[in-house]
Structure formats: C-alpha cells, structure tokens
Design a protein around this motif. Sequence first.
Motif, PDB file in Angstrom:
ATOM      1  N   LEU A  63       0.836  -1.195   0.000  1.00  0.00           N
ATOM      2  CA  LEU A  63       0.000   0.000   0.000  1.00  0.00           C
ATOM      3  C   LEU A  63       0.873   1.248   0.000  1.00  0.00           C
ATOM      4  O   LEU A  63       0.664   2.183  -0.757  1.00  0.00           O
ATOM      5  N   THR A  68       4.476  -4.633  -5.005  1.00  0.00           N
ATOM      6  CA  THR A  68       4.092  -5.832  -4.270  1.00  0.00           C
ATOM      7  C   THR A  68       5.119  -6.942  -4.308  1.00  0.00           C
ATOM      8  O   THR A  68       4.983  -7.950  -3.644  1.00  0.00           O
ATOM      9  N   LEU A 124      -9.753  -5.186 -14.021  1.00  0.00           N
ATOM     10  CA  LEU A 124      -9.509  -6.030 -12.853  1.00  0.00           C
ATOM     11  C   LEU A 124      -8.032  -6.100 -12.505  1.00  0.00           C
ATOM     12  O   LEU A 124      -7.657  -6.381 -11.375  1.00  0.00           O
ATOM     13  N   ARG A 126      -6.078  -3.731 -12.372  1.00  0.00           N
ATOM     14  CA  ARG A 126      -5.619  -2.539 -11.671  1.00  0.00           C
ATOM     15  C   ARG A 126      -5.787  -2.705 -10.174  1.00  0.00           C
ATOM     16  O   ARG A 126      -5.744  -1.735  -9.436  1.00  0.00           O
ATOM     17  N   ASP A 127      -6.005  -3.936  -9.718  1.00  0.00           N
ATOM     18  CA  ASP A 127      -6.289  -4.139  -8.300  1.00  0.00           C
ATOM     19  C   ASP A 127      -5.050  -4.044  -7.420  1.00  0.00           C
ATOM     20  O   ASP A 127      -5.122  -4.219  -6.220  1.00  0.00           O
ATOM     21  N   GLY A 128      -3.904  -3.782  -8.032  1.00  0.00           N
ATOM     22  CA  GLY A 128      -2.709  -3.556  -7.228  1.00  0.00           C
ATOM     23  C   GLY A 128      -2.110  -4.799  -6.607  1.00  0.00           C
ATOM     24  O   GLY A 128      -1.224  -4.731  -5.759  1.00  0.00           O
ATOM     25  N   ARG A 129      -2.605  -5.936  -7.004  1.00  0.00           N
ATOM     26  CA  ARG A 129      -2.141  -7.193  -6.433  1.00  0.00           C
ATOM     27  C   ARG A 129      -0.732  -7.554  -6.897  1.00  0.00           C
ATOM     28  O   ARG A 129       0.030  -8.183  -6.184  1.00  0.00           O
ATOM     29  N   ILE A 153      -0.503  -1.019 -17.051  1.00  0.00           N
ATOM     30  CA  ILE A 153       0.348  -1.725 -16.103  1.00  0.00           C
ATOM     31  C   ILE A 153       1.475  -2.387 -16.875  1.00  0.00           C
ATOM     32  O   ILE A 153       1.330  -2.683 -18.057  1.00  0.00           O
TER      33      ILE A 153
ATOM     34  N   GLN B   4       1.113   5.155 -16.658  1.00  0.00           N
ATOM     35  CA  GLN B   4       0.558   4.412 -15.531  1.00  0.00           C
ATOM     36  C   GLN B   4      -0.400   5.329 -14.794  1.00  0.00           C
ATOM     37  O   GLN B   4      -0.124   5.803 -13.716  1.00  0.00           O
ATOM     38  N   PRO B   7      -5.183   4.561 -10.827  1.00  0.00           N
ATOM     39  CA  PRO B   7      -6.528   3.969 -10.863  1.00  0.00           C
ATOM     40  C   PRO B   7      -7.468   4.743  -9.951  1.00  0.00           C
ATOM     41  O   PRO B   7      -7.032   5.320  -8.959  1.00  0.00           O
ATOM     42  N   VAL B  55     -12.076  -0.517  -9.470  1.00  0.00           N
ATOM     43  CA  VAL B  55     -11.684  -1.816  -8.926  1.00  0.00           C
ATOM     44  C   VAL B  55     -11.020  -1.562  -7.591  1.00  0.00           C
ATOM     45  O   VAL B  55     -10.089  -0.759  -7.505  1.00  0.00           O
ATOM     46  N   PRO B  56     -11.498  -2.193  -6.530  1.00  0.00           N
ATOM     47  CA  PRO B  56     -10.892  -1.940  -5.222  1.00  0.00           C
ATOM     48  C   PRO B  56      -9.435  -2.357  -5.199  1.00  0.00           C
ATOM     49  O   PRO B  56      -9.051  -3.336  -5.821  1.00  0.00           O
ATOM     50  N   ASN B  57      -8.650  -1.600  -4.502  1.00  0.00           N
ATOM     51  CA  ASN B  57      -7.244  -1.933  -4.368  1.00  0.00           C
ATOM     52  C   ASN B  57      -7.063  -3.084  -3.382  1.00  0.00           C
ATOM     53  O   ASN B  57      -7.447  -2.993  -2.219  1.00  0.00           O
ATOM     54  N   ALA B  58      -6.479  -4.146  -3.900  1.00  0.00           N
ATOM     55  CA  ALA B  58      -6.364  -5.366  -3.096  1.00  0.00           C
ATOM     56  C   ALA B  58      -5.473  -5.172  -1.876  1.00  0.00           C
ATOM     57  O   ALA B  58      -5.712  -5.757  -0.821  1.00  0.00           O
ATOM     58  N   MET B  59      -4.474  -4.355  -2.016  1.00  0.00           N
ATOM     59  CA  MET B  59      -3.564  -4.135  -0.899  1.00  0.00           C
ATOM     60  C   MET B  59      -4.275  -3.413   0.243  1.00  0.00           C
ATOM     61  O   MET B  59      -4.198  -3.807   1.400  1.00  0.00           O
ATOM     62  N   ARG B 129       0.571 -12.008   2.752  1.00  0.00           N
ATOM     63  CA  ARG B 129       0.332 -12.007   1.314  1.00  0.00           C
ATOM     64  C   ARG B 129      -0.837 -12.910   0.923  1.00  0.00           C
ATOM     65  O   ARG B 129      -1.541 -12.653  -0.039  1.00  0.00           O
TER      66      ARG B 129
END
Lengths: 350, 350
Positions: A63, A68, A124, A126-129, A153, B4, B7, B55-59, B129
């Motif tokens: 975050l 990541t 999807l 762009r979820d930062g995973r 990305i 980039q 998002p 899209v929600p940020n997964a982190m 993780r």
Amino acid sequence: MTEQKRPPTLLDVARDAGVSSNTASVVLNGSRSNTRVSEATRQRVLSAAANLSYVPNAMARGLAQKRTQAIGVLFGVAAGSTDYVTNPYMAGILQGVLEAAGDAGHSVTIYTQRWVNAKVSAPLFRDGRTDGVLVIAPPATADILAGLATVGIPLAAVACEAAELEIPSADVDNKAGVEAVVTHLAALGHTRIAIITGETDMSSTALRTLAFQTTLTAAGIEFDADLVTSCTYSGAGAESAFLGLWNRQQRPTAIFACNDAIAAGVARAARSLGVGIPEELSLVGFDDVPTAAMVTPPLTTVRQPLQMIGSAATKMLLGRIAGDFYPATAQLLAPELIVRESTCRVGSDR
Amino acid sequence: MTEQKRPPTLLDVARDAGVSSNTASVVLNGSRSNTRVSEATRQRVLSAAANLSYVPNAMARGLAQKRTQAIGVLFGVAAGSTDYVTNPYMAGILQGVLEAAGDAGHSVTIYTQRWVNAKVSAPLFRDGRTDGVLVIAPPATADILAGLATVGIPLAAVACEAAELEIPSADVDNKAGVEAVVTHLAALGHTRIAIITGETDMSSTALRTLAFQTTLTAAGIEFDADLVTSCTYSGAGAESAFLGLWNRQQRPTAIFACNDAIAAGVARAARSLGVGIPEELSLVGFDDVPTAAMVTPPLTTVRQPLQMIGSAATKMLLGRIAGDFYPATAQLLAPELIVRESTCRVGSDR
DNA sequence: ATGAAAGCGCTAACAC
DNA sequence: GTGTTAGCGCTTTCAT
C-alpha cells in the motif's frame, strides 16, 4: 486449532529497540542511504527484529510503496476451457517463470479469473495485487493484450505478437523451427509435404503456416494449399485431419504436425489404417514434449526451450517494472530439430 | 510507454456519487446489511463505480480486513532442485488447485522462495500475502508442515501425513492403489514381485512399501526384502535399480515401479537387455501420466485423480480460512488400476 | 542521526 | 440512512 497470533509489527520492533518506527524501517530495508543510522542503533534494531522473527507485512508495504514484489500470470486458455497447466507447454513456460521470478525475489500470482473482454476484464488488473502481468499464449483473436495495455500496467508476453503494442515478448523462433523441419524433409526427398496446424486463431499457427509456405517455395517445392489443414493443439481432430489428407488424390509423403499431440494423433490414425511410419509417411512434430520420445515410432520434432522462454519473458517483465525505459523487443529463442525415427527418405524401406 | 494512470479510488467513486466513502464502500461490497442504503444512493454509487471502472485496491483492502482472497502454494521440491511444475504430478495437482481457488474467487500465489528450515522459513509466511498456504508433497524429512503450523496460519496439505498436526490433507488412497496392483499381479500367478520405490524420504514411499508388504502376505505370498529397492521419482537410477533386481539369484517375475517415470526407465533397461515385457517380466507403474499409454508396451498403471486431489485440498484450505472449526480430516481419493499391456500371466507367451 | 506526522486506499465502529 | 473518525502496518517527506 493453532492460534492465529498477531505477527509482530514494525512498531513492536521499534519499541523493543527503543527507536521510532521510522528508524526501524530505514534500518530494515537499507533505504535512504543519505540519512544514515548509527551503527549502535542499527544493531539494536536488527537484533530486535531477529528476536521477534519480524517479517514486514506485504499488504502494508504494498500500500505504502505501490509495489508488491509479485508478478501476475495470465494463461491464454481456449474459451470455455479451464485448462491452465495440464499441458506440457504451459507447465514448461510456468517453470521458467517461477525460476526467473524467484531469482528476483518476486512471487508469482496466477490469475484464475476468466477473461471476458477488454472492457470487463482489463480493469480487474488494476487491483494492485501484482506489479505487472505476464500473458502466456493468448488467442490472437482475444483483446487481452490490447486491453491490458490500455490499463497502463507493466506487461510482457509469451508466444504472441506484441511489438506494435510496445510490449516485450519472448517466443520460440517459429520460422527457424519450421525451416528446420522443411529442410530436413526436403533433404529426404519429400516434395508432397502437408501441414496440420493447431487452432487457427493462435498466433503460432499463422507464423508456422507462413514460414512453411515460404520455406517450401524457397526450396523449390511447389506449395499446395490442398495439403494445409488444421485441428486443435490438444490433438483432438488430428485423426480426421489426417484422414482428410490421406484421401486426397495425391497423398502427401510427409506430414508436419504443428505440435506433438497432433503428431501423436496422426501416428495413431496412421497405424489403425496400416500406414507405416516412416516408410509410407514421414511425420514431424513440434515442442518435443516428453511423450514425443516415447511414442512409436519415436518422433522427429522441434524442441522448444520452454523454460528459457518463460524466464526470458519474466525478465523482460521485471525490466519493465524496474524502469519505464525497458525496450519492447521480441526475443526469439532458437529451437532445435530432434531427429528420431518418424522420418526417412521418401520411398525408402526405412 | 503507456502511462501508468492512477486507478480510481473509492474516494473518486464517492465524490462522483455525492456520498461519503463509507457509504460507497458499503454499497460496493454489500456488507453491513444492518445499515441499509437507500435504493437511490445505491444506484448512484453503482453507476459512478461503473463509469470509472472502479476496482478496489487489493492491498488496501487486505490491510484493512486482513484478508487477501489469495491462497499460497508451496511445492515440496527436493533439496537443491528448483523443479516446481515440470513433472505431470505437480502440474495435475496445480491444475486442480487453480480450478478450486478460481471457483471460490481466490487467486493463487506460488511461493518461489526456497525452504531452508522452520526457524528461518516459516516466519516468512506471516507476510500477510495470502490467507493460507497449501503445501504440496513436502519431503517427509523436512520440517515444513510442523514449521508452518507454529506460525498459526491456515494450512492444508497434499500427499503427506498431516493429521497429528491437525492439518487437513488430501491424497490418493495409496493403500488401495497398491492393493490393486498386487492383487492384479497375484491373479496373474506372480509370486516373485519386486518393488522399486521413489525417494525414501517421501511419505508416499513409506505408505506404498508398507501396503505392498501387507497385501503380499495377505495374498499368501512371502515377502522378500531382497526384492525391495529404490531410486528417485524422476526415474534417474531406475536402470541400476532394475539391474540390481535382475541380478538376484532368484529374479522377480514382476516389478511394481512406484511411478511411471521409474517404470519407463525399467522398460528401457529391460529392452536393452533383451528382456521381454510382459512375457519375461510384468511391469506396473503408478500415476498414469500421459506417457504411460505411449511407451512400449503401454503401461499397466494406477491412475491418480490429480486434479481432484488438488481441488479437494484447496477446498479444505478455504474451509480453514473461512472458519476455524474446519476439521483436520485426511481425504483419500480412489485410484484406478489401468490395465494395459505391460502385465500378463506369469510364464505366459503373452 | 533520529523522530513526528502525514498518508497509501480501504473497512469498521460509532455517532447522528 | 448516512457521515465522521479511526485505524490496518508501512514508507516518506520534513523537522530537529
């Protein structure tokens, strides 16, 4: 049930070391070399961390720094299929990806969601995973690469045309592989050579078909569109593809199957018809999967350096992630013709 | 290079919809059913999100709710090896894992770091993780499972004893598989049956060896320790294992190889010695990998439902993640004896 | 050389 | 019904 004890946080380390969380952070990841920390406190922090077996929380770190240390893998699977890694091709590529990513300290996340279309699916990612996505052999008709490109990305690809999208990619040198096949067959005196491709919407199909035709004419052999047919890379339909060819007025004396599964299917069909391989029909595959050496007769085929391809693409992706300047080259790795017993001089007794 | 672009965040959605971020959050993930949202605002939020392709940020989500919607996979690889998925066993298991995880909306992260020992490696899995870890076929001598258990994260395992650690696991029913083999061979009149196992530190080796001995004596066949030998599951050493057996005073009339790679090695060695399979020697494998049907002669073997095993273990892991009450059962999936042409009645001409 | 404080994007108590 | 307010654990200016 084992208790899910709360893992130690950076604050725990800082407290134990008698410093601020900031100092602990600086020590623990060596950053900020300008603001140096005294050797004494550095040691205190280090030992506190060791005592607690401190491991930074990947989510929090992700975050904060938007990184990541993980790359994503998206397998191009045929519509309606959920077959990711059961074929040796994908497994070999993945192996290479895992090695290269592991060497770079990245873990690998496999995206299991099905690709629908760019509008729906691309966001999807762009979820930062993950820090970037590696796309493996997507169908040429799918808008996966283009869709992902709009998301902005870091990307890299395996086995597909990606240059015009400014995406780096790695693949076997299909042209060289096909040339080796045709040259080998021509040297054995074959002039009626058929080709059975995989799915027509795979980029490899177009590449191999084109190279086939080009090399043939370059070798002074007339190209006969009647000797071109297709089935699927899974090998389903190989039998009828073979039968179709075998029922032509002028039969081929050699067949180039665009992968080993197809070749195996052809061999099976030929045997059940009493067609001798290689005496009556020379047969060449592509990939050199483990079974290629095991079938009867052992298959002449083109070996792809799968793991190297996977590693190469991964390194490119990591390059893209590390710095925006990484070039969008298409790296082609050399194939190797493996001559076994499914090919022989045309008309020979063996 | 594609830009980039940042998002859209939940705040962007909230602003566009004219609500607070909290309301947006509640709408977007249906939670907090007690605090209901008016249909009007719900729609405004929804359409704002759709417009932005939010899209929600997964982190961020992971940090906040300590859930990542990802499971980790740790492959048990032999010390010094980095071979994760190149063998069909691992690939089949992984395929099942991917399917089950995908169905549950979880992505799959493959841990690429090498396991050192519990003290060093186990804490690394507290990095937040993944929501849990699936351990695939770890060497029985490694302290992987025990180590991870101390960390207190949800676990499940494939192909290893885990009951006493209170860890759920899935595996093929080794005992049933071996029984089928021995029964088949005994029915064909064989009484001198040898076994070639894989690595001795694999849990499957112990299980299969024990079942072998038990079933043999149950069938009234004397167990001869001289007819037990081992090599590696990769098939390396299968030749010399075979030679060792073949040089015994009393040769075996049948060999049970503990996987197909070993069986293939034996077949190769036998052929080069001019030993006919199955006339002079019956041969049985285990796994039923694709090559098993392709070798000469096609191999009688035990089919493992690899994907089902992978899926079953994954579901157990997800169960553990969902609620602490999930039981630590060891689920054994039924194997199937596939009789092909590498076995026949002892002393028969075929 | 070190600490204070803000903030990454989200969820979850708790008001109103 | 909806908004306010804290965090989650970490990194990162900016002071000191």
